[in-house]
Scaffold this active site. Structure first.
Site, PDB file in Angstrom:
ATOM      1  N   HIS A  14       0.832  -1.214   0.000  1.00 20.04           N
ATOM      2  CA  HIS A  14       0.000   0.000   0.000  1.00 20.04           C
ATOM      3  C   HIS A  14       0.866   1.263   0.000  1.00 20.04           C
ATOM      4  O   HIS A  14       2.091   1.213   0.198  1.00 20.04           O
ATOM      5  CB  HIS A  14      -0.945  -0.009   1.213  1.00 20.04           C
ATOM      6  CG  HIS A  14      -0.242  -0.002   2.542  1.00 20.04           C
ATOM      7  ND1 HIS A  14       0.316   1.128   3.105  1.00 20.04           N
ATOM      8  CD2 HIS A  14      -0.021  -1.023   3.430  1.00 20.04           C
ATOM      9  CE1 HIS A  14       0.853   0.828   4.269  1.00 20.04           C
ATOM     10  NE2 HIS A  14       0.662  -0.472   4.500  1.00 20.04           N
TER      11      HIS A  14
ATOM     12  N   CYS B 114       3.272  -4.925   6.669  1.00 19.28           N
ATOM     13  CA  CYS B 114       2.837  -4.527   5.336  1.00 19.28           C
ATOM     14  C   CYS B 114       4.019  -3.956   4.541  1.00 19.28           C
ATOM     15  O   CYS B 114       5.043  -3.575   5.106  1.00 19.28           O
ATOM     16  CB  CYS B 114       1.724  -3.493   5.410  1.00 19.28           C
ATOM     17  SG  CYS B 114       0.122  -4.183   5.930  1.00 19.28           S
TER      18      CYS B 114
END
Length: 257
Positions: free
Chosen positions: A217, A233
């Site tokens: 992301h 992440c």
């Protein structure tokens, strides 16, 4: 006849007075300048509202004497203003420096670029190197498109192979319960929900990996790219994740190593 008689009479009178034609023409020569008495000019000055006794023009020498005085006053006034400016300048600079917050700049090595990449992975595969913090999108002819990324901080590293199961633009963020509890223990209270936008930690795009809570992301902290900073992440600059988002379809293979 009368006219002729008149001209003869005038000529005879002139000769009788001893005047010659040359002397007669002398009256057309240049005359001496006429000098007017100040008393005669006084009535004209009175019409202008001034008294002839008070009208005095300064001599050129007096005007020249007045100019240095004016200059001296200007020079004397300048140091005071300069001292005042110097006294206030440090304060103004200090105020400006307090308002501006200098943020770290990203290392140019982590900006997108095409690199040589010899591997057995087929084009379209995403390979993430968590040791050097690079993401590779494999292309044809032994090339790859390389991006800088932020990866899991110590204690949050992981490796594995997954498929891209979903993609989202400006995704909402719902922190996992484990993260909320972990941050609360540190004295930091996370919200249960953050709507998508420029302040959202997930940034402009998100690619969800398998059934895990991990994603590739964007970020609202681009200066963290190139470091181990996340909870697992894979972070990218918003510009880079938007570019990757358009190149990687749902179903693409992602290898984290």
């Amino acid at each position: 006849m009368k006219r002729l008689f008149f001209l003869i009479t005038c000529l005879a009178g002139a000769l009788a007075m001893g005047l010659s034609p040359a002397l007669a023409n002398s009256r057309y020569s240049e005359r001496p300048p006429v000098r007017v008495s100040p008393d005669l000019a006084a009535p004209w000055l009175l019409q202008l509202g001034h008294s002839p006794n008070k009208v005095q023009r300064a001599a050129p020498a007096q005007k020249r004497a007045q100019k240095p005085v004016a200059r001296q006053r200007a020079v004397q006034a300048r140091p005071a203003r300069t001292q005042q400016t110097q006294a206030t300048a440090p304060v103004q600079k200090k105020q400006v420096s307090q308002k501006r917050t200098k943020r770290p700049q990203i290392n140019p090595a982590y900006l997108p670029q095409i690199v040589n990449y010899g591997s057995k992975h087929k084009p379209g595969t995403v390979v993430i190197d968590t040791r050097d913090n690079f993401l590779y999108l494999v292309e044809k002819n032994g090339k790859a498109r390389r991006y800088g990324v932020g990866t899991g901080k110590p204690g949050f590293e992981w490796a594995g192979t997954h498929k891209v199961t979903r993609k989202a633009e400006w995704p909402d963020w719902r922190p996992p319960a484990q993260m909320i509890a972990r941050e609360k223990a540190k004295g930091r209270h996370l919200p249960n929900f953050v709507a998508g936008g420029i302040e959202n930690p997930l940034g402009a795009r998100a690619l969800y990996l398998g059934s895990t809570l991990y994603r590739i992301h964007g970020t609202n902290q681009p200066w963290t790219i190139g470091a181990a900073v996340s909870s697992g992440c894979i972070r990218m600059r918003n510009e880079d994740v938007v570019d990757l988002y358009g190149r990687v379809p749902v179903g693409a293979t992602v290898i984290v190593m």
